[in-house]
Design a protein around this motif. Structure first.
Motif, PDB file in Angstrom:
ATOM      1  N   GLY A 144       3.864  13.237   0.718  1.00 18.46           N
ATOM      2  CA  GLY A 144       4.282  12.009   1.405  1.00 18.46           C
ATOM      3  C   GLY A 144       3.484  11.711   2.660  1.00 18.46           C
ATOM      4  O   GLY A 144       3.640  10.657   3.267  1.00 18.46           O
ATOM      5  N   THR A 145       2.606  12.622   3.058  1.00 17.02           N
ATOM      6  CA  THR A 145       1.807  12.429   4.271  1.00 17.02           C
ATOM      7  C   THR A 145       0.906  11.210   4.159  1.00 17.02           C
ATOM      8  O   THR A 145       0.808  10.406   5.092  1.00 17.02           O
ATOM      9  N   PHE A 146       0.251  11.047   3.032  1.00 17.44           N
ATOM     10  CA  PHE A 146      -0.647   9.915   2.849  1.00 17.44           C
ATOM     11  C   PHE A 146       0.126   8.600   2.954  1.00 17.44           C
ATOM     12  O   PHE A 146      -0.286   7.675   3.655  1.00 17.44           O
TER      13      PHE A 146
ATOM     14  N   TRP B  72      -8.712   9.474  -7.121  1.00 18.29           N
ATOM     15  CA  TRP B  72      -8.678  10.933  -7.146  1.00 18.29           C
ATOM     16  C   TRP B  72      -7.348  11.455  -7.694  1.00 18.29           C
ATOM     17  O   TRP B  72      -7.286  12.505  -8.317  1.00 18.29           O
ATOM     18  N   SER B  73      -6.277  10.682  -7.502  1.00 20.78           N
ATOM     19  CA  SER B  73      -4.962  11.091  -7.986  1.00 20.78           C
ATOM     20  C   SER B  73      -4.668  10.410  -9.316  1.00 20.78           C
ATOM     21  O   SER B  73      -4.981   9.240  -9.507  1.00 20.78           O
ATOM     22  N   LYS B  74      -4.037  11.125 -10.206  1.00 20.05           N
ATOM     23  CA  LYS B  74      -3.634  10.534 -11.484  1.00 20.05           C
ATOM     24  C   LYS B  74      -2.491   9.532 -11.288  1.00 20.05           C
ATOM     25  O   LYS B  74      -2.214   8.733 -12.171  1.00 20.05           O
ATOM     26  N   GLN B  75      -1.843   9.559 -10.129  1.00 15.11           N
ATOM     27  CA  GLN B  75      -0.731   8.649  -9.848  1.00 15.11           C
ATOM     28  C   GLN B  75      -1.197   7.227  -9.523  1.00 15.11           C
ATOM     29  O   GLN B  75      -0.416   6.286  -9.631  1.00 15.11           O
ATOM     30  N   ALA B  76      -2.439   7.075  -9.080  1.00 11.90           N
ATOM     31  CA  ALA B  76      -2.944   5.761  -8.683  1.00 11.90           C
ATOM     32  C   ALA B  76      -4.358   5.587  -9.235  1.00 11.90           C
ATOM     33  O   ALA B  76      -5.246   6.373  -8.936  1.00 11.90           O
ATOM     34  N   PRO B  77      -4.578   4.560 -10.037  1.00 11.76           N
ATOM     35  CA  PRO B  77      -5.897   4.359 -10.645  1.00 11.76           C
ATOM     36  C   PRO B  77      -6.953   3.947  -9.627  1.00 11.76           C
ATOM     37  O   PRO B  77      -6.635   3.416  -8.559  1.00 11.76           O
TER      38      PRO B  77
ATOM     39  N   ALA C  61      -8.192  10.091   2.259  1.00 13.70           N
ATOM     40  CA  ALA C  61      -7.737   8.733   1.947  1.00 13.70           C
ATOM     41  C   ALA C  61      -8.713   7.988   1.035  1.00 13.70           C
ATOM     42  O   ALA C  61      -8.296   7.335   0.076  1.00 13.70           O
ATOM     43  N   GLU C  62      -9.988   8.095   1.315  1.00 16.74           N
ATOM     44  CA  GLU C  62     -10.976   7.387   0.495  1.00 16.74           C
ATOM     45  C   GLU C  62     -10.971   7.918  -0.941  1.00 16.74           C
ATOM     46  O   GLU C  62     -11.072   7.152  -1.894  1.00 16.74           O
ATOM     47  N   ARG C  63     -10.835   9.217  -1.085  1.00 12.56           N
ATOM     48  CA  ARG C  63     -10.779   9.788  -2.438  1.00 12.56           C
ATOM     49  C   ARG C  63      -9.566   9.267  -3.204  1.00 12.56           C
ATOM     50  O   ARG C  63      -9.662   8.912  -4.379  1.00 12.56           O
ATOM     51  N   LEU C  64      -8.415   9.193  -2.534  1.00  9.67           N
ATOM     52  CA  LEU C  64      -7.214   8.667  -3.197  1.00  9.67           C
ATOM     53  C   LEU C  64      -7.386   7.188  -3.551  1.00  9.67           C
ATOM     54  O   LEU C  64      -6.965   6.753  -4.617  1.00  9.67           O
ATOM     55  N   ALA C  65      -8.019   6.427  -2.663  1.00  3.72           N
ATOM     56  CA  ALA C  65      -8.270   5.008  -2.935  1.00  3.72           C
ATOM     57  C   ALA C  65      -9.207   4.827  -4.122  1.00  3.72           C
ATOM     58  O   ALA C  65      -9.153   3.812  -4.818  1.00  3.72           O
ATOM     59  N   ASN C  66     -10.046   5.824  -4.376  1.00  3.84           N
ATOM     60  CA  ASN C  66     -11.013   5.740  -5.474  1.00  3.84           C
ATOM     61  C   ASN C  66     -10.549   6.437  -6.751  1.00  3.84           C
ATOM     62  O   ASN C  66     -11.359   6.723  -7.627  1.00  3.84           O
TER      63      ASN C  66
ATOM     64  N   LEU D 289       0.835  -1.204   0.000  1.00  2.49           N
ATOM     65  CA  LEU D 289       0.000   0.000   0.000  1.00  2.49           C
ATOM     66  C   LEU D 289       0.871   1.255   0.000  1.00  2.49           C
ATOM     67  O   LEU D 289       0.608   2.211  -0.726  1.00  2.49           O
ATOM     68  N   LYS D 290       1.897   1.243   0.823  1.00  2.00           N
ATOM     69  CA  LYS D 290       2.802   2.396   0.867  1.00  2.00           C
ATOM     70  C   LYS D 290       3.517   2.578  -0.469  1.00  2.00           C
ATOM     71  O   LYS D 290       3.659   3.697  -0.954  1.00  2.00           O
ATOM     72  N   GLU D 291       3.956   1.469  -1.043  1.00  2.00           N
ATOM     73  CA  GLU D 291       4.667   1.529  -2.322  1.00  2.00           C
ATOM     74  C   GLU D 291       3.774   2.080  -3.437  1.00  2.00           C
ATOM     75  O   GLU D 291       4.237   2.821  -4.304  1.00  2.00           O
ATOM     76  N   ALA D 292       2.504   1.728  -3.417  1.00  2.00           N
ATOM     77  CA  ALA D 292       1.583   2.150  -4.481  1.00  2.00           C
ATOM     78  C   ALA D 292       0.909   3.488  -4.202  1.00  2.00           C
ATOM     79  O   ALA D 292       0.232   4.032  -5.075  1.00  2.00           O
ATOM     80  N   SER D 293       1.091   4.031  -3.012  1.00  2.00           N
ATOM     81  CA  SER D 293       0.422   5.278  -2.640  1.00  2.00           C
ATOM     82  C   SER D 293       0.862   6.442  -3.505  1.00  2.00           C
ATOM     83  O   SER D 293       2.062   6.626  -3.743  1.00  2.00           O
ATOM     84  N   PRO D 294      -0.111   7.231  -3.970  1.00  2.00           N
ATOM     85  CA  PRO D 294       0.257   8.455  -4.690  1.00  2.00           C
ATOM     86  C   PRO D 294       0.955   9.416  -3.727  1.00  2.00           C
ATOM     87  O   PRO D 294       0.636   9.454  -2.538  1.00  2.00           O
ATOM     88  N   ILE D 295       1.914  10.152  -4.252  1.00  2.00           N
ATOM     89  CA  ILE D 295       2.711  11.028  -3.385  1.00  2.00           C
ATOM     90  C   ILE D 295       2.645  12.470  -3.874  1.00  2.00           C
ATOM     91  O   ILE D 295       2.922  12.755  -5.037  1.00  2.00           O
TER      92      ILE D 295
END
Length: 105
Positions: A41-43, A74-79, A67-72, A32-38
């Motif tokens: 770096g807080t997330f 919200w960031s172009k770094q993580a689908p 966090a929920e938005r990023l999981a869904n 999860l940390k490896e795949a987290s959009p940055i």
């Protein structure tokens, strides 16, 4: 082949389950940390792992308000769905780890 006394089976199984849950939770947190959009770096740093030894369970969470938005996606770094993909991968990981425990005995 390992020999286990009948009166030691409970502790043997218990310890193997605890080890399997802990190893799987740590691997999931790492992925999860490896795949987290940055951005800052807080997330990525906010993932928390709670392994419940008595209940043979683990939970991994990120309690940031976004966090929920990023999981869904919200960031172009993580689908969208990247967390669910890791979750499914962890089921296979746990199964492989369980088989390796079995094979090592």
């Amino acid at each position: 082949m390992r020999t286990i006394r009948f009166d030691q089976i409970d502790e043997y199984v218990r310890q193997n389950v605890i080890d399997l849950v802990a190893a799987t939770a740590l691997e999931a947190e790492r992925r999860l940390k490896e795949a987290s959009p940055i951005d800052t770096g807080t997330f990525k740093r906010n993932w928390q792992n709670d392994v419940g030894i008595k209940k043979y369970s683990a939970s991994i969470s990120n309690n940031l308000p976004y966090a929920e938005r990023l999981a869904n996606g919200w960031s172009k770094q993580a689908p969208s769905g990247w967390v669910q993909t890791i979750s499914k991968d962890m089921q296979l990981y746990a199964e492989r780890q369980a088989r390796s425990i079995e094979a090592s005995d």
